[in-house]
Design an enzyme around this catalytic site. Structure first.
Site: not given
Ligand code: LLP
Length: 413
Positions: A238, A273, A275, A340
């Protein structure tokens, strides 16, 4: 910090001019920098001083070359489907470093996870627990379980990617979780090993993480009083990145804040992690097909919402840079794709490079949830993925062909 920089007038990825890659692979394509990926992984992983496993969230960028890279750096993988499990195993990730999250795992997927010997299942409902007990029993094994608890904390991010509020579909409400843990502990083929929590994505403030950890910590202390030993505490992913002017905490500040709140719980931490590791390590390269002046200025490029869904889906901002900087300047307008739909844009009402036909544009910060969310909409082949390593580059996924797109289809006789 990333390795996308101008040398003279040409945008480079590490030591390779992006124009050279485009000449060989065509456009559009996703481009990742190995040095940036490695640096981001290590900066994150080394920020934690307590025992931990960094399980990269495959959903953000799931190419096996990239999962493999993180495995060689000591990482594991956070998966959410049998498909991602297959990728992780194929990439050489140790099964003992794979955690399986998600609200809707099928029995087939549970079986695949059990047979593969993954570290743990982050179970999100009692019915899923019952299914897992049944599947584990039929295989004659014990399933390692952690429940994903929902702490009801507002992560202050986009509504679609908030996951830890009571109104979200995720997890077991933390107030009901003790009873669920007690039930699980009494089940023959379930081994309770952890507690997990993931409250959302692209968080730019550490406070919601700390607030949720404080709740989870209290909960773990109650579990310990009930003689339930918790080996792993999974804090999810997150942590946000800078797309525009956001100022998210650095991994070290994030880790410090979490470790301070954590105190001495005696659990191994799991981090998921996505993103923060890959977001700024990848870009989408696209070519200008046409420009036109309608009600406003449109730059029409060969990549669309099927290649990068984030602007259309979340109104997300991605900076757009000219691959060749001729001093052309910027103008107000839209960068749009060939799909489109009017919702097909990569930039809307933004200052974008003044472009000519055949110019290359770099859509920045596209490494996370870029390729993985791409589709064949409008029967457009999914684009190649390219990994730069110093002065060389590797195609880590080929461009799809038209034949590949319809390979599974049949006309009934
Ligand atoms: N763990 C779980 C259980 C998750 O659901 C997620 C992301 C992560 C870890 C990784 O989160 P991050 O570190 O990447 O924030 N498609 C959306 C983001 C969806 C996130 C879904 N879950 C976007 O493009 O912003």
């Amino acid at each position: 910090m990333n390795h996308f920089n101008y040398k003279n007038t040409l945008l480079h990825c590490e030591d390779v001019a992006i124009t050279d890659i485009a000449a060989q692979v065509g456009t559009p394509f996703y481009l990742y920098s190995k040095a940036t990926l490695s640096r981001h992984f290590q900066a994150f992983d080394s920020s934690f001083s307590v025992p931990h496993i960094t399980c990269f969230a495959a959903k953000s960028c799931s190419n096996i070359a990239i999962l493999h890279l993180f495995a060689t750096l000591g990482g594991g993988t956070d998966i959410v489907s049998g498909g991602e499990l297959f990728r992780a195993l194929t990439a050489g990730v140790a099964p003992g470093k794979i955690v399986y999250s998600g609200v809707g795992k099928s029995r087939d997927e549970l079986k695949y996870g059990l047979e593969s010997g993954i570290l743990m299942f982050n179970v999100e409902s009692e019915q899923e627990l019952d299914a897992l007990q049944e599947v584990a029993s039929s295989l004659g094994v014990k399933a390692p379980v952690s429940f994903r608890v929902n702490p009801d904390v507002d992560p202050k991010t986009h509504a679609y990617i908030s996951t830890g509020m009571a109104k979200n579909k995720f997890g077991v409400p933390i107030a009901d979780a003790l009873a669920v843990y007690k039930r699980a502990a009494s089940m023959k083929n379930i081994a309770v090993v952890g507690v997990s929590c993931h409250i959302g994505s692209q968080l730019t403030d550490v406070a919601p993480f700390v607030e949720s950890l404080a709740k989870v910590k209290k909960f773990i202390q109650r579990l310990q009083e009930a003689n339930c030993t918790i080996k792993y505490l999974d804090l999810g992913g997150g942590l946000g990145i800078t797309y525009d002017a956001e100022e998210p905490p650095a991994p070290l500040a994030y880790a410090r804040a979490l470790e301070q709140e954590l105190g001495d719980l005696g659990c191994t931490l799991i981090l998921e992690p996505g993103r923060v590791i890959v977001g700024n390590a990848g870009i989408l390269v696209t070519k200008v097909l046409y420009t036109k002046q309608g009600g406003k200025k449109f730059t029409i490029v060969d990549a669309g919402m099927n290649d990068l869904a984030r602007p259309s889906l979340y109104g997300a901002y991605h900076a757009i840079l000219p691959v060749e900087d001729r001093g052309q300047g910027r103008e107000l307008g839209d960068v749009v794709g060939p799909i489109c739909e009017s919702g097909d844009f990569l930039a809307r009402d933004k200052e974008v490079p003044i472009s000519r036909q055949n110019d290359l544009l770099a859509v920045m910060s596209a490494g996370a949830y870029g390729f993985t969310m791409s589709s064949n909409y409008n029967t457009r082949p999914r684009v190649p993925e390219v990994l730069v390593d110093g002065s060389t580059f590797h195609i880590i996924r080929k461009r799809e062909t038209r034949e590949m797109m319809i390979a599974g289809e049949m006309i009934p006789t």
